[in-house]
Design an enzyme around this catalytic site. Structure first.
Site, PDB file in Angstrom:
ATOM      1  N   LYS A  79      50.428  63.088  55.436  1.00 41.11           N
ATOM      2  CA  LYS A  79      49.477  62.217  54.735  1.00 41.11           C
ATOM      3  C   LYS A  79      50.178  60.984  54.195  1.00 41.11           C
ATOM      4  O   LYS A  79      49.646  60.280  53.347  1.00 41.11           O
ATOM      5  CB  LYS A  79      48.814  62.983  53.583  1.00 41.11           C
ATOM      6  CG  LYS A  79      47.980  64.160  54.050  1.00 41.11           C
ATOM      7  CD  LYS A  79      47.254  64.783  52.864  1.00 41.11           C
ATOM      8  CE  LYS A  79      46.708  66.149  53.210  1.00 41.11           C
ATOM      9  NZ  LYS A  79      47.218  67.188  52.280  1.00 41.11           N
TER      10      LYS A  79
ATOM     11  N   ARG B 271      65.052  71.081  56.893  1.00 43.89           N
ATOM     12  CA  ARG B 271      65.331  70.551  58.214  1.00 43.89           C
ATOM     13  C   ARG B 271      64.406  69.356  58.419  1.00 43.89           C
ATOM     14  O   ARG B 271      63.235  69.391  58.028  1.00 43.89           O
ATOM     15  CB  ARG B 271      65.061  71.602  59.285  1.00 43.89           C
ATOM     16  CG  ARG B 271      65.498  71.145  60.676  1.00 43.89           C
ATOM     17  CD  ARG B 271      65.160  72.206  61.680  1.00 43.89           C
ATOM     18  NE  ARG B 271      65.614  71.905  63.010  1.00 43.89           N
ATOM     19  CZ  ARG B 271      66.737  72.377  63.534  1.00 43.89           C
ATOM     20  NH1 ARG B 271      67.533  73.139  62.816  1.00 43.89           N
ATOM     21  NH2 ARG B 271      67.061  72.094  64.770  1.00 43.89           N
TER      22      ARG B 271
ATOM     23  N   HIS C 172      74.411  69.888  61.178  1.00 40.58           N
ATOM     24  CA  HIS C 172      73.798  71.204  61.128  1.00 40.58           C
ATOM     25  C   HIS C 172      74.871  72.180  60.636  1.00 40.58           C
ATOM     26  O   HIS C 172      75.344  73.019  61.381  1.00 40.58           O
ATOM     27  CB  HIS C 172      73.306  71.569  62.531  1.00 40.58           C
ATOM     28  CG  HIS C 172      72.392  72.753  62.572  1.00 40.58           C
ATOM     29  ND1 HIS C 172      71.848  73.325  61.448  1.00 40.58           N
ATOM     30  CD2 HIS C 172      71.933  73.489  63.602  1.00 40.58           C
ATOM     31  CE1 HIS C 172      71.090  74.352  61.795  1.00 40.58           C
ATOM     32  NE2 HIS C 172      71.128  74.476  63.095  1.00 40.58           N
TER      33      HIS C 172
ATOM     34  N   ARG D 170      63.922  79.578  64.951  1.00 42.26           N
ATOM     35  CA  ARG D 170      65.175  80.329  64.935  1.00 42.26           C
ATOM     36  C   ARG D 170      65.934  80.133  63.611  1.00 42.26           C
ATOM     37  O   ARG D 170      66.295  81.090  62.935  1.00 42.26           O
ATOM     38  CB  ARG D 170      66.020  79.802  66.094  1.00 42.26           C
ATOM     39  CG  ARG D 170      67.201  80.581  66.478  1.00 42.26           C
ATOM     40  CD  ARG D 170      67.837  79.900  67.685  1.00 42.26           C
ATOM     41  NE  ARG D 170      66.994  79.964  68.868  1.00 42.26           N
ATOM     42  CZ  ARG D 170      67.020  80.975  69.737  1.00 42.26           C
ATOM     43  NH1 ARG D 170      67.834  81.979  69.548  1.00 42.26           N
ATOM     44  NH2 ARG D 170      66.237  80.972  70.793  1.00 42.26           N
ATOM     45  N   THR D 171      66.143  78.891  63.235  1.00 44.51           N
ATOM     46  CA  THR D 171      66.908  78.585  62.024  1.00 44.51           C
ATOM     47  C   THR D 171      66.136  79.007  60.771  1.00 44.51           C
ATOM     48  O   THR D 171      66.699  79.555  59.829  1.00 44.51           O
ATOM     49  CB  THR D 171      67.225  77.079  61.967  1.00 44.51           C
ATOM     50  OG1 THR D 171      67.901  76.717  63.169  1.00 44.51           O
ATOM     51  CG2 THR D 171      68.107  76.739  60.791  1.00 44.51           C
TER      52      THR D 171
END
Ligand SMILES: [Zn+2]
Lengths: 152, 312
Positions: free
Chosen positions: B80, B101, B129, B51-52
């Site tokens: 890794k 994010r 956020h 969504r974001t």
């Protein structure tokens, strides 16, 4: 004065005496100041009588003079500590430790999801309430009190 | 460190917030304004959030920028064992702005410390956020015509809901009145109650989602009450339906009332609310596009309003 008598025992010519360390914090203080590896004369006393603390610890180290930023880290675990700077057998400076505004690389953040616990990096805390001893992680904002802080 | 980075809403002054909202308004009127032609935007999603990510990438595309990035940490170098620092430094060589994010709290703050490229925090764990907050503010501003002197009711999970915490902090500039509606287990944390007191923000706390509360609100901000937030499952069963909203509860509400929700919803807003003109959560999500266009420009130091007047 009791302090004077004890200082005289070690007869430190040049160096630093850290007095009034709470007994249960003495070895933490030794570790925090990284004294385990110094080569100069080091005297550590613990469980000595103290009117203020009941039992206290004391550290005497020859030929080492700490910078304020190093010595003030002690405020975190031993806010009662008093620093005596000795030159030529005389106490030329005597002052309490002062909690710095920002504490870098010393306190562990107790939030397991904090970036500082997952990257090779230094932690950083800001003192948000001096009297209550509350520190806040600059990264995740979790708070910790100085008496419960985990020292790295 | 780039001073245009946005890590938390607390980084923004009242003037900056209002300026970003004005830019969002501009982009709502001119969604395809290719002001970032020739720029490259990175979207680094160490934690997936479709969504974001889609919202940010659409914003970048509509501004004419190119987008690179990844949407799942499993496919990237961090799986890794590469550090966040190394990933950020590597990507910084290629792009003009990084939108990230991350599942760890404080990751965005740390990223700003290892690069001179501006960082936009698109969510770091349960921490911050800010783009959600900007779109919430824009939604409130648009529907009420102002951010000043509003009564905002927050409902549901006020303990863990980061969107309500950020919104609360951002609203401190605008003399709000808050009503906090939650069960004891999920009530507003003490630090935010203290924040209200310190900032002279009036608030009341309620365990009842009552008609009185609803009918005196300008905004109702709903959030989801999740089972996993409860230590006691019986307690969850007891309260799970107490903070649901259905259409009949809005009968005597104010005309200007709007219902917001950060989405996705489950059953805290029943479907019969969707057709009520007071339901605003879908438009709210759409506002996210304009808010993010404004944030990307802001991070690049581009003032679209100035740009627009000089270019006619
Ligand atoms: Zn932390």
């Amino acid at each position: 004065m009791a302090d004077k008598k004890e200082l005289a025992v070690a007869a430190l010519r040049n160096g630093t005496v850290i007095d009034h360390i709470p007994s249960n914090m003495l070895f933490k203080a030794v570790k925090l100041l990284d004294l385990e590896n110094v080569a100069s004369q080091l005297t550590i006393g613990n469980n000595l009588n103290s009117k203020r603390l009941g039992a206290k610890g004391i550290i005497k180290v020859a030929d080492i003079f700490f910078t304020d930023s190093v010595i003030n880290r002690l405020a975190l675990i031993a806010p009662t500590a008093v620093i005596n700077v000795i030159r030529d057998y005389e106490v030329v400076e005597k002052h309490p430790v002062i909690l710095p505004d920002v504490i870098t690389g010393l306190v562990k953040c107790d939030n397991p999801k904090c970036i500082t616990n997952n990257e090779p990096m230094k932690t950083r805390f800001t003192v948000v309430d001096r009297s209550a001893g509350i520190l806040r992680c600059d990264y995740c904002s979790h708070s910790v009190t100085t008496d419960r802080a985990t020292i790295l | 460190m780039n001073s245009n980075s946005l890590v938390t809403i607390a980084d923004l002054t009242k003037e900056q917030i209002l300026h970003i909202l004005k830019q969002a308004q501009f982009f709502e009127e001119h969604p395809n304004h290719r002001i970032l032609e020739g720029k490259v935007v990175a979207t680094l999603f160490f934690e997936p959030s479709t969504r974001t990510r889609l919202s940010f990438e659409t914003a970048a595309n509509r501004l004419g920028a190119r987008v690179i990035g990844f949407s799942d940490a499993g496919t990237t170098s961090s799986s890794k064992g590469e550090t966040l620092k190394d990933t950020i430094k590597m990507v910084s060589n290629y792009v003009d702005v990084i939108i990230m994010r991350h599942y760890l709290e404080g990751a965005a703050r740390y990223a700003t410390e290892v690069t001179d490229i501006p960082i936009i925090n698109a969510g770091d764990g349960s921490n911050q956020h800010p783009s959600q907050t900007i779109l919430d503010l824009y939604s409130i501003y648009k529907t009420q015509g102002t951010l000043e002197n509003l009564t905002i009711t927050m409902v549901g999970d006020l303990k863990y809901g980061r969107t309500v915490h950020s919104l609360l902090m951002a609203m401190r500039h605008f003399n709000p009145t808050f009503r906090f509606v939650a069960c004891d287990e999920l009530r507003m944390p003490r630090e935010y109650i203290e924040f209200c007191r310190d900032n002279n923000i009036s608030y009341t706390e309620h365990t009842d989602f009552s008609a009185d509360v609803i009918n005196s609100s300008d905004i109702i901000y709903m959030t989801r009450v999740q089972r996993e937030r409860f230590t006691d499952i019986l307690e969850y069963e007891k309260v799970k339906d107490l903070y649901n909203l259905c259409n009949s509860m809005l009968d005597d509400s104010r005309d200007n009332l709007r219902i917001l929700h950060p989405l996705p919803r489950v059953n805290e807003i029943s479907y019969d609310v969707d057709d009520n003109p007071k339901a605003y959560y879908f438009t709210q999500a759409k506002n996210g596009l304009y808010a993010r266009q404004a944030l990307i420009c802001n991070a690049l130091g581009i003032d679209i309003l100035k740009h627009h007047t000089t270019n006619g």
